[in-house]
Design a protein around this motif. Structure first.
Motif, PDB file in Angstrom:
ATOM      1  N   SER A 259     -10.882   6.705  -1.013  1.00 40.46           N
ATOM      2  CA  SER A 259     -10.259   6.624   0.315  1.00 40.46           C
ATOM      3  C   SER A 259     -10.283   5.174   0.790  1.00 40.46           C
ATOM      4  CB  SER A 259     -11.001   7.512   1.316  1.00 40.46           C
ATOM      5  OG  SER A 259     -11.007   8.869   0.900  1.00 40.46           O
ATOM      6  N   TRP A 260      -9.263   4.804   1.590  1.00 40.64           N
ATOM      7  CA  TRP A 260      -9.130   3.436   2.075  1.00 40.64           C
ATOM      8  C   TRP A 260      -9.268   3.380   3.596  1.00 40.64           C
ATOM      9  CZ3 TRP A 260      -8.785  -0.771  -1.056  1.00 40.64           C
ATOM     10  CH2 TRP A 260      -8.495  -0.540  -2.403  1.00 40.64           C
ATOM     11  N   TYR A 261      -9.874   2.274   4.059  1.00 41.51           N
ATOM     12  CA  TYR A 261     -10.090   2.081   5.492  1.00 41.51           C
ATOM     13  C   TYR A 261      -9.742   0.647   5.873  1.00 41.51           C
ATOM     14  CZ  TYR A 261     -12.707   6.428   5.148  1.00 41.51           C
ATOM     15  OH  TYR A 261     -13.072   7.736   4.921  1.00 41.51           O
ATOM     16  N   LYS A 262      -9.086   0.522   7.045  1.00 40.32           N
ATOM     17  CA  LYS A 262      -8.924  -0.785   7.677  1.00 40.32           C
ATOM     18  C   LYS A 262      -9.809  -0.754   8.912  1.00 40.32           C
ATOM     19  CE  LYS A 262      -5.680  -3.964   9.875  1.00 40.32           C
ATOM     20  NZ  LYS A 262      -4.336  -4.127  10.464  1.00 40.32           N
ATOM     21  N   GLY A 263     -10.880  -1.522   8.842  1.00 43.33           N
ATOM     22  CA  GLY A 263     -11.909  -1.374   9.868  1.00 43.33           C
ATOM     23  C   GLY A 263     -12.528   0.004   9.715  1.00 43.33           C
ATOM     24  N   GLU A 264     -12.453   0.818  10.772  1.00 39.20           N
ATOM     25  CA  GLU A 264     -12.973   2.182  10.714  1.00 39.20           C
ATOM     26  C   GLU A 264     -11.854   3.216  10.631  1.00 39.20           C
ATOM     27  OE1 GLU A 264     -16.176   2.697  10.365  1.00 39.20           O
ATOM     28  OE2 GLU A 264     -16.459   0.514  10.481  1.00 39.20           O
ATOM     29  N   THR A 265     -10.612   2.770  10.498  1.00 35.53           N
ATOM     30  CA  THR A 265      -9.463   3.666  10.491  1.00 35.53           C
ATOM     31  C   THR A 265      -9.021   3.973   9.065  1.00 35.53           C
ATOM     32  OG1 THR A 265      -8.706   2.737  12.590  1.00 35.53           O
ATOM     33  CG2 THR A 265      -7.102   3.993  11.305  1.00 35.53           C
ATOM     34  N   SER A 266      -8.875   5.264   8.757  1.00 33.24           N
ATOM     35  CA  SER A 266      -8.401   5.664   7.430  1.00 33.24           C
ATOM     36  C   SER A 266      -6.927   5.311   7.288  1.00 33.24           C
ATOM     37  CB  SER A 266      -8.599   7.164   7.240  1.00 33.24           C
ATOM     38  OG  SER A 266      -8.065   7.589   6.002  1.00 33.24           O
ATOM     39  N   VAL A 267      -6.585   4.646   6.179  1.00 36.01           N
ATOM     40  CA  VAL A 267      -5.195   4.206   5.989  1.00 36.01           C
ATOM     41  C   VAL A 267      -4.583   4.717   4.688  1.00 36.01           C
ATOM     42  CG1 VAL A 267      -5.408   2.151   7.420  1.00 36.01           C
ATOM     43  CG2 VAL A 267      -6.027   2.026   4.982  1.00 36.01           C
ATOM     44  N   GLY A 268      -5.354   5.389   3.833  1.00 36.05           N
ATOM     45  CA  GLY A 268      -4.776   5.883   2.588  1.00 36.05           C
ATOM     46  C   GLY A 268      -5.815   6.443   1.638  1.00 36.05           C
ATOM     47  N   SER A 269      -5.335   6.919   0.509  1.00 35.36           N
ATOM     48  CA  SER A 269      -6.220   7.463  -0.518  1.00 35.36           C
ATOM     49  C   SER A 269      -5.649   7.136  -1.889  1.00 35.36           C
ATOM     50  CB  SER A 269      -6.362   8.978  -0.347  1.00 35.36           C
ATOM     51  OG  SER A 269      -5.108   9.621  -0.494  1.00 35.36           O
ATOM     52  N   GLY A 270      -6.462   7.331  -2.895  1.00 34.44           N
ATOM     53  CA  GLY A 270      -6.051   6.993  -4.259  1.00 34.44           C
ATOM     54  C   GLY A 270      -6.611   5.666  -4.689  1.00 34.44           C
ATOM     55  N   ARG A 271      -6.698   5.471  -5.991  1.00 35.71           N
ATOM     56  CA  ARG A 271      -7.327   4.254  -6.519  1.00 35.71           C
ATOM     57  C   ARG A 271      -6.542   3.003  -6.151  1.00 35.71           C
ATOM     58  NH1 ARG A 271      -7.739   1.109 -11.181  1.00 35.71           N
ATOM     59  NH2 ARG A 271      -5.816   1.961 -12.026  1.00 35.71           N
ATOM     60  N   ILE A 272      -5.214   3.124  -5.976  1.00 38.72           N
ATOM     61  CA  ILE A 272      -4.359   1.977  -5.668  1.00 38.72           C
ATOM     62  C   ILE A 272      -3.787   2.132  -4.265  1.00 38.72           C
ATOM     63  CG2 ILE A 272      -2.256   0.748  -6.319  1.00 38.72           C
ATOM     64  CD1 ILE A 272      -2.780   1.583  -9.200  1.00 38.72           C
ATOM     65  N   PHE A 273      -3.917   1.083  -3.461  1.00 34.21           N
ATOM     66  CA  PHE A 273      -3.365   1.058  -2.110  1.00 34.21           C
ATOM     67  C   PHE A 273      -2.363  -0.079  -2.057  1.00 34.21           C
ATOM     68  CE2 PHE A 273      -3.821  -0.457   2.416  1.00 34.21           C
ATOM     69  CZ  PHE A 273      -3.112   0.602   2.985  1.00 34.21           C
ATOM     70  N   ASN A 274      -1.089   0.251  -1.752  1.00 33.96           N
ATOM     71  CA  ASN A 274      -0.030  -0.754  -1.794  1.00 33.96           C
ATOM     72  C   ASN A 274       0.606  -0.936  -0.416  1.00 33.96           C
ATOM     73  OD1 ASN A 274       1.815  -2.487  -3.466  1.00 33.96           O
ATOM     74  ND2 ASN A 274       3.329  -1.087  -2.574  1.00 33.96           N
ATOM     75  N   ILE A 275       0.836  -2.192  -0.032  1.00 35.55           N
ATOM     76  CA  ILE A 275       1.587  -2.539   1.181  1.00 35.55           C
ATOM     77  C   ILE A 275       2.830  -3.272   0.704  1.00 35.55           C
ATOM     78  CG2 ILE A 275       1.535  -3.700   3.408  1.00 35.55           C
ATOM     79  CD1 ILE A 275      -1.527  -3.619   3.245  1.00 35.55           C
ATOM     80  N   SER A 276       3.996  -2.625   0.835  1.00 30.31           N
ATOM     81  CA  SER A 276       5.210  -3.168   0.208  1.00 30.31           C
ATOM     82  C   SER A 276       5.701  -4.447   0.878  1.00 30.31           C
ATOM     83  CB  SER A 276       6.317  -2.108   0.205  1.00 30.31           C
ATOM     84  OG  SER A 276       6.598  -1.689   1.528  1.00 30.31           O
ATOM     85  N   LYS A 277       5.730  -4.493   2.227  1.00 27.71           N
ATOM     86  CA  LYS A 277       6.128  -5.707   2.942  1.00 27.71           C
ATOM     87  C   LYS A 277       5.078  -5.981   4.009  1.00 27.71           C
ATOM     88  CE  LYS A 277      11.135  -5.583   2.246  1.00 27.71           C
ATOM     89  NZ  LYS A 277      12.458  -5.587   2.918  1.00 27.71           N
ATOM     90  N   ILE A 278       4.135  -6.797   3.655  1.00 29.86           N
ATOM     91  CA  ILE A 278       3.002  -7.018   4.544  1.00 29.86           C
ATOM     92  C   ILE A 278       3.412  -7.898   5.720  1.00 29.86           C
ATOM     93  CG2 ILE A 278       2.070  -9.100   3.425  1.00 29.86           C
ATOM     94  CD1 ILE A 278      -0.725  -7.679   3.682  1.00 29.86           C
ATOM     95  N   SER A 279       2.791  -7.629   6.849  1.00 31.38           N
ATOM     96  CA  SER A 279       3.050  -8.435   8.052  1.00 31.38           C
ATOM     97  C   SER A 279       1.720  -8.865   8.647  1.00 31.38           C
ATOM     98  CB  SER A 279       3.851  -7.617   9.072  1.00 31.38           C
ATOM     99  OG  SER A 279       3.049  -6.589   9.629  1.00 31.38           O
ATOM    100  N   SER A 280       1.831  -9.695   9.689  1.00 29.13           N
ATOM    101  CA  SER A 280       0.602 -10.161  10.329  1.00 29.13           C
ATOM    102  C   SER A 280      -0.189  -9.010  10.930  1.00 29.13           C
ATOM    103  CB  SER A 280       0.939 -11.192  11.414  1.00 29.13           C
ATOM    104  OG  SER A 280       1.845 -10.631  12.374  1.00 29.13           O
ATOM    105  N   ASP A 281       0.500  -7.907  11.266  1.00 27.39           N
ATOM    106  CA  ASP A 281      -0.211  -6.745  11.806  1.00 27.39           C
ATOM    107  C   ASP A 281      -1.122  -6.106  10.771  1.00 27.39           C
ATOM    108  OD1 ASP A 281       1.068  -7.091  14.226  1.00 27.39           O
ATOM    109  OD2 ASP A 281       2.680  -5.668  13.771  1.00 27.39           O
ATOM    110  N   ASP A 282      -0.858  -6.387   9.485  1.00 23.29           N
ATOM    111  CA  ASP A 282      -1.674  -5.811   8.420  1.00 23.29           C
ATOM    112  C   ASP A 282      -2.901  -6.653   8.109  1.00 23.29           C
ATOM    113  OD1 ASP A 282       0.071  -3.590   7.882  1.00 23.29           O
ATOM    114  OD2 ASP A 282       1.439  -5.029   6.931  1.00 23.29           O
ATOM    115  N   SER A 283      -3.016  -7.809   8.737  1.00 22.05           N
ATOM    116  CA  SER A 283      -4.206  -8.634   8.518  1.00 22.05           C
ATOM    117  C   SER A 283      -5.443  -7.875   8.976  1.00 22.05           C
ATOM    118  CB  SER A 283      -4.092  -9.950   9.292  1.00 22.05           C
ATOM    119  OG  SER A 283      -3.072 -10.774   8.761  1.00 22.05           O
ATOM    120  N   GLY A 284      -6.546  -8.113   8.299  1.00 23.91           N
ATOM    121  CA  GLY A 284      -7.807  -7.488   8.705  1.00 23.91           C
ATOM    122  C   GLY A 284      -8.684  -7.170   7.507  1.00 23.91           C
ATOM    123  N   GLU A 285      -9.815  -6.508   7.755  1.00 30.61           N
ATOM    124  CA  GLU A 285     -10.773  -6.153   6.703  1.00 30.61           C
ATOM    125  C   GLU A 285     -10.494  -4.744   6.181  1.00 30.61           C
ATOM    126  OE1 GLU A 285     -14.747  -8.812   7.522  1.00 30.61           O
ATOM    127  OE2 GLU A 285     -14.757  -6.697   8.123  1.00 30.61           O
TER     128      GLU A 285
END
Length: 399
Positions: A259-285
């Motif tokens: 499972s994937w998390y940005k901060g404490e928010t769940s954003v996806g699952s699976g071994r691979i997490f892809n962001i096709s067109k990243i933006s500044s809003d996607d910045s973070g830990e």
């Protein structure tokens, strides 16, 4: 053991005298064991003792026979058989010991074996009935079976047992294999006090000195996920609009759910997490979690720093809306960019300074030219709208 006494008809009276003087307990053959199960190409030793009346009797000949085979009416000495002469070794004597050893046994050696003596008193044949039966059925690979738990958890104690479908008379020396490599363990049991994942694999057992081994059994060692590690594909510098792929790796058995998390928010699952067109809003830990039935672990966070050239550049003026000659005026330049932009001020085409804030202590009609700021970083630059102060010290914004 029973004794058979065979006499020629002319010796009936002598036989009766013998029976009268000697009890049946004075004659006997003892085999140990009477049922023999041996591995092909192994050596079997039949332990044997015999008794006879020592007074007046002397053993003239002691030998072994198979299946009570005779030649010219007499029992055949097995050591005279060409198939046995090189493999048969009589270890006994003519007193009490009749032990015999047979090497390189094969399927052809499945017979009943008997010990026979002749004495100086009669021409009778003393032979131990019943004899010793030899079974070579357990030479087949399928006769060796390995007993093992199908699945264990790392840290558990494990016992693997090597068994034969036939009960071997002589206890063989069992050896062990993991993934076809010989282990140092010897014995019919393989004990692992605290099993580790490195000891998972295909196990089999065999008999030392033999060429065949048991069918392999897979020992599956399960364990909780190791601490996951995130890798990022692509360039080291992430630009707005790029495609970014995060990969979460964790050793576990069974395979972990990711499972994937940005901060404490769940954003996806699976071994691979892809962001096709990243933006500044996607910045973070970002971090991933690996979980199976034995536990869960979180990765260390990775920071996605999305970079882009300056944008949304603007100038703000502090102070009164009506600026009088001699007033102090402060201009501030702001810009959205990553990394932060370097700010430069210009009056017309003339460079003024490189601070975010530009101050005019006493404004005059000489300051009536357009003033603008420029934001620049490694990815580009952008100018603000010009600020024009007129001679009456009013200001306006022009393109």
């Amino acid at each position: 053991m029973l004794m058979w006494l065979r006499m020629a008809p002319a010796l009936h009276l002598i036989f009766l005298l013998i029976i009268h003087r000697v009890s049946a307990a004075d004659w006997g053959v003892n085999y140990s064991p009477t049922q023999f199960c041996a591995l092909q190409n192994s050596t079997m030793t039949i332990r044997c003792t015999f008794t006879y009346p020592t007074t007046g009797y002397q053993v003239m000949k002691a030998f072994w026979n198979i299946d009570q085979v005779r030649y010219d009416g007499d029992f055949v000495d097995l050591s005279h058989n060409s198939e046995y002469s090189q493999r048969l070794q009589y270890l006994g004597d003519k007193q009490q010991n009749c032990t015999v050893r047979l090497s390189h046994v094969t399927k052809k050696d499945e017979h009943d074996y008997y010990f026979r003596i002749t004495t100086n008193v009669t021409k009778g044949i003393w032979i131990g009935i019943p004899g010793v039966s030899l079974d070579i059925m357990c030479v087949l690979c399928s006769d060796l079976q390995l007993e093992s738990p199908e699945r264990v958890t790392e840290g558990d104690s494990v016992r693997l047992t090597c068994k034969s479908s036939c009960k071997l008379t002589d206890t063989p020396t069992f050896i062990w294999y993991r993934n076809s490599h010989t282990l140092t363990n010897i014995g019919d049991k393989l004990n692992i006090s605290s099993v580790s994942r490195r000891e998972a694999g295909h196990y089999s057992c065999g008999v030392q000195g033999q060429t065949y081994i048991s069918p392999a059994v897979y020992l599956d060692v399960t364990y909780a996920p190791d601490t996951p590690v995130i890798s990022i594909s692509g360039s080291a510098v992430i630009m707005s609009g790029d495609s970014v792929t995060l990969i979460c790796s964790s050793d576990s058995n069974p395979l972990a759910e990711i499972s994937w998390y940005k901060g404490e928010t769940s954003v996806g699952s699976g071994r691979i997490f892809n962001i096709s067109k990243i933006s500044s809003d996607d910045s973070g830990e970002y971090k991933c979690r690996a979980r199976n039935d034995h536990g869960e672990k979180y990765s260390d966070p990775v920071n996605l720093d999305v970079q882009y050239p300056p944008r949304s550049i603007s100038v703000s003026i502090s102070g009164s809306a009506v600026i009088m000659s001699g007033d102090s005026v402060t201009l501030s330049c702001s810009s959205d960019s990553n990394p932060p932009a370097e700010i430069n001020w210009f009056k017309g085409n003339k460079y003024l300074n490189s601070e975010r804030i530009f101050s005019i202590s006493k404004i005059s009609s000489d300051d009536s030219e357009d003033i603008k700021c420029r934001a620049r970083n490694a990815h580009g630059e952008k100018y603000s709208v010009a600020v024009i102060l007129n001679a009456q010290c009013e200001f306006m914004m022009v393109q």
